[in-house]
Design a protein around this motif. Structure first.
Motif, PDB file in Angstrom:
ATOM      1  N   MET A   1       0.851  -1.204   0.000  1.00 11.72           N
ATOM      2  CA  MET A   1       0.000   0.000   0.000  1.00 11.72           C
ATOM      3  C   MET A   1       0.884   1.251   0.000  1.00 11.72           C
ATOM      4  O   MET A   1       1.926   1.276   0.623  1.00 11.72           O
ATOM      5  CB  MET A   1      -0.902   0.004   1.243  1.00 11.72           C
ATOM      6  N   SER A   2       0.447   2.266  -0.710  1.00 16.66           N
ATOM      7  CA  SER A   2       1.274   3.467  -0.833  1.00 16.66           C
ATOM      8  C   SER A   2       1.288   4.248   0.476  1.00 16.66           C
ATOM      9  O   SER A   2       0.511   4.000   1.382  1.00 16.66           O
ATOM     10  CB  SER A   2       0.760   4.343  -1.968  1.00 16.66           C
ATOM     11  N   LYS A   3       2.192   5.214   0.518  1.00 18.28           N
ATOM     12  CA  LYS A   3       2.392   5.989   1.736  1.00 18.28           C
ATOM     13  C   LYS A   3       1.214   6.908   2.029  1.00 18.28           C
ATOM     14  O   LYS A   3       0.582   7.439   1.109  1.00 18.28           O
ATOM     15  CB  LYS A   3       3.663   6.844   1.559  1.00 18.28           C
ATOM     16  N   ILE A   4       0.951   7.146   3.309  1.00 14.08           N
ATOM     17  CA  ILE A   4      -0.105   8.084   3.684  1.00 14.08           C
ATOM     18  C   ILE A   4       0.424   9.505   3.525  1.00 14.08           C
ATOM     19  O   ILE A   4       1.511   9.819   4.011  1.00 14.08           O
ATOM     20  CB  ILE A   4      -0.542   7.841   5.148  1.00 14.08           C
ATOM     21  N   ARG A   5      -0.336  10.338   2.826  1.00 12.47           N
ATOM     22  CA  ARG A   5       0.122  11.712   2.606  1.00 12.47           C
ATOM     23  C   ARG A   5      -0.392  12.633   3.711  1.00 12.47           C
ATOM     24  O   ARG A   5      -1.596  12.848   3.849  1.00 12.47           O
ATOM     25  CB  ARG A   5      -0.380  12.217   1.250  1.00 12.47           C
ATOM     26  N   ILE A   6       0.564  13.130   4.497  1.00 16.13           N
ATOM     27  CA  ILE A   6       0.242  14.058   5.579  1.00 16.13           C
ATOM     28  C   ILE A   6       0.063  15.455   4.994  1.00 16.13           C
ATOM     29  O   ILE A   6       0.905  15.909   4.224  1.00 16.13           O
ATOM     30  CB  ILE A   6       1.384  14.075   6.629  1.00 16.13           C
ATOM     31  N   LYS A   7      -1.019  16.120   5.350  1.00 11.11           N
ATOM     32  CA  LYS A   7      -1.290  17.463   4.817  1.00 11.11           C
ATOM     33  C   LYS A   7      -0.723  18.539   5.747  1.00 11.11           C
ATOM     34  O   LYS A   7      -0.863  18.457   6.967  1.00 11.11           O
ATOM     35  CB  LYS A   7      -2.793  17.682   4.651  1.00 11.11           C
ATOM     36  N   SER A   8      -0.111  19.559   5.107  1.00 12.63           N
ATOM     37  CA  SER A   8       0.408  20.712   5.858  1.00 12.63           C
ATOM     38  C   SER A   8      -0.757  21.620   6.257  1.00 12.63           C
ATOM     39  O   SER A   8      -1.874  21.453   5.775  1.00 12.63           O
ATOM     40  CB  SER A   8       1.371  21.498   4.960  1.00 12.63           C
ATOM     41  N   GLN A   9      -0.482  22.622   7.079  1.00 13.96           N
ATOM     42  CA  GLN A   9      -1.517  23.596   7.468  1.00 13.96           C
ATOM     43  C   GLN A   9      -2.190  24.235   6.252  1.00 13.96           C
ATOM     44  O   GLN A   9      -3.410  24.241   6.164  1.00 13.96           O
ATOM     45  CB  GLN A   9      -0.945  24.674   8.392  1.00 13.96           C
ATOM     46  N   PRO A  10      -1.399  24.771   5.281  1.00 16.15           N
ATOM     47  CA  PRO A  10      -2.054  25.359   4.093  1.00 16.15           C
ATOM     48  C   PRO A  10      -2.873  24.336   3.299  1.00 16.15           C
ATOM     49  O   PRO A  10      -3.901  24.690   2.723  1.00 16.15           O
ATOM     50  CB  PRO A  10      -0.863  25.870   3.250  1.00 16.15           C
ATOM     51  N   GLU A  11      -2.421  23.104   3.279  1.00 22.06           N
ATOM     52  CA  GLU A  11      -3.182  22.066   2.569  1.00 22.06           C
ATOM     53  C   GLU A  11      -4.493  21.767   3.293  1.00 22.06           C
ATOM     54  O   GLU A  11      -5.537  21.573   2.662  1.00 22.06           O
ATOM     55  CB  GLU A  11      -2.330  20.800   2.408  1.00 22.06           C
ATOM     56  N   ILE A  12      -4.440  21.730   4.623  1.00 20.38           N
ATOM     57  CA  ILE A  12      -5.677  21.536   5.401  1.00 20.38           C
ATOM     58  C   ILE A  12      -6.642  22.702   5.125  1.00 20.38           C
ATOM     59  O   ILE A  12      -7.847  22.508   4.942  1.00 20.38           O
ATOM     60  CB  ILE A  12      -5.376  21.458   6.917  1.00 20.38           C
ATOM     61  N   GLU A  13      -6.087  23.889   5.068  1.00 18.57           N
ATOM     62  CA  GLU A  13      -6.885  25.085   4.773  1.00 18.57           C
ATOM     63  C   GLU A  13      -7.578  24.938   3.412  1.00 18.57           C
ATOM     64  O   GLU A  13      -8.774  25.210   3.277  1.00 18.57           O
ATOM     65  CB  GLU A  13      -5.932  26.298   4.798  1.00 18.57           C
ATOM     66  N   ALA A  14      -6.835  24.465   2.417  1.00 12.54           N
ATOM     67  CA  ALA A  14      -7.414  24.238   1.083  1.00 12.54           C
ATOM     68  C   ALA A  14      -8.480  23.142   1.132  1.00 12.54           C
ATOM     69  O   ALA A  14      -9.507  23.227   0.452  1.00 12.54           O
ATOM     70  CB  ALA A  14      -6.308  23.864   0.094  1.00 12.54           C
ATOM     71  N   MET A  15      -8.259  22.135   1.955  1.00 10.83           N
ATOM     72  CA  MET A  15      -9.245  21.044   2.062  1.00 10.83           C
ATOM     73  C   MET A  15     -10.500  21.484   2.813  1.00 10.83           C
ATOM     74  O   MET A  15     -11.569  20.912   2.626  1.00 10.83           O
ATOM     75  CB  MET A  15      -8.617  19.802   2.699  1.00 10.83           C
ATOM     76  N   ARG A  16     -10.356  22.520   3.664  1.00  8.06           N
ATOM     77  CA  ARG A  16     -11.556  23.101   4.285  1.00  8.06           C
ATOM     78  C   ARG A  16     -12.448  23.686   3.184  1.00  8.06           C
ATOM     79  O   ARG A  16     -13.661  23.574   3.231  1.00  8.06           O
ATOM     80  CB  ARG A  16     -11.182  24.197   5.276  1.00  8.06           C
ATOM     81  N   ARG A  17     -11.813  24.302   2.198  1.00  5.51           N
ATOM     82  CA  ARG A  17     -12.599  24.911   1.105  1.00  5.51           C
ATOM     83  C   ARG A  17     -13.234  23.842   0.207  1.00  5.51           C
ATOM     84  O   ARG A  17     -14.415  23.957  -0.140  1.00  5.51           O
ATOM     85  CB  ARG A  17     -11.718  25.869   0.297  1.00  5.51           C
ATOM     86  N   SER A  18     -12.486  22.807  -0.156  1.00  5.05           N
ATOM     87  CA  SER A  18     -13.089  21.773  -1.011  1.00  5.05           C
ATOM     88  C   SER A  18     -14.152  20.986  -0.227  1.00  5.05           C
ATOM     89  O   SER A  18     -15.185  20.607  -0.789  1.00  5.05           O
ATOM     90  CB  SER A  18     -12.027  20.841  -1.608  1.00  5.05           C
TER      91      SER A  18
END
Ligand code: MF3
Ligand code: CO
Length: 261
Positions: A1-18
């Motif tokens: 199984m591939s690696k789990i991608r940890i999201k940075s603060q800005p990435e979490i912020e972008a995921m709040r929008r999506s």
């Protein structure tokens, strides 16, 4: 199984929008649910709304292993259908049905994925109980999605809640990590063993999605190659949230009070 991608603060912020966009999309589709409406019309609402939100459908053209490209922007799964019901002009909602709507949007580089099972007019007490328990199992599971816990804690929370009420979890389909891809590592089954599996870390984002059958857990797939149904034709319900594991606990990125209350 591939690696789990940890999201940075800005990435979490972008995921709040999506995630927020996905939750508005799901609400809008739900507002179209009524007796006499076709699932094709619900997909049309979805296509229009995705455009208005400035995103792209995560589902349209998506290729699951051993499947043809998915032909629509929502999955619409009625009564004994568990997931992956394909919208059609020939499928007309009627009073008393339950309809699982699963939809996702790709916006600002990230996916938001969510699902809700709506009632069509008045439904039976048994159907209502199935909806209530499935939702409860989703929230029980989300509560376990915190740093230090293990993946098995999240999975087992669904199973424990569902089986305590005499229902079963569909075992052939799983939740998933989510981010720049709709399906990332890890897989998130709706059953498992507490204390087992990978340790949850801040920055992981999971799509948790219990699929719960009123009867037995076995599934079959219809001739269209997509629609999964309960083998015993019992009712099935599906709710899904995209959830970020943060240092101070879970954050539901697809929460929308106008839909979920
Ligand atoms: N939302 C589903 C999931 O959570 C995916 C739907 S399958 C697709 O895995 F082909 F429609 F994308
Ligand atoms: Co999903």
């Amino acid at each position: 199984m591939s690696k789990i991608r940890i999201k940075s603060q800005p990435e979490i912020e972008a995921m709040r929008r999506s995630g927020k966009a996905a939750s508005l999309l799901l609400q809008r589709i739900g507002e179209g649910v009524a007796p006499g409406v076709s699932t094709y019309e619900l997909d049309q609402i979805s296509r229009q709304t995705i455009k208005e939100l400035g995103g792209v459908s995560s589902f349209l053209g998506y290729q699951l292993p051993e499947h043809a490209p998915y032909p629509a922007t929502i999955c619409a799964s009625i009564n004994e259908e568990i997931i992956h019901g394909i919208p059609s002009k020939a499928v007309i909602l009627k009073e008393g049905d339950i309809i699982g709507i699963d939809t996702a949007i790709f916006l600002g580089g990230f996916h938001g994925d969510n699902a809700f099972t709506f009632k069509v007019g008045e439904i039976s007490e048994d159907a209502q109980k199935l909806l209530d328990v499935t939702r409860e199992s989703l929230y029980a599971s989300i509560n376990e999605a915190k740093p230090g816990n293990r993946l098995g804690d999240v999975c087992y929370a669904v199973q424990e809640c569902v089986e305590a009420h005499g229902f079963s979890v569909a075992r052939d389909f799983v939740g998933h990590g989510i981010g720049r891809s709709m399906h990332e590592s890890p897989q998130v089954p709706n059953f498992g063993e507490p204390g087992k599996g990978i340790r949850l870390k801040p920055g992981m984002v999971l799509a948790i999605e219990p699929m719960v059958n009123a009867g037995r857990y076995e599934a079959a797939v219809r001739e269209d190659g997509w629609t999964a149904v309960t083998a015993d034709s019992s009712l099935s319900a599906h709710f899904e949230h995209t959830v970020a594991v943060l240092s101070d606990g879970p954050e539901i990125l697809t929460y929308n009070p106008d839909l979920w209350g």
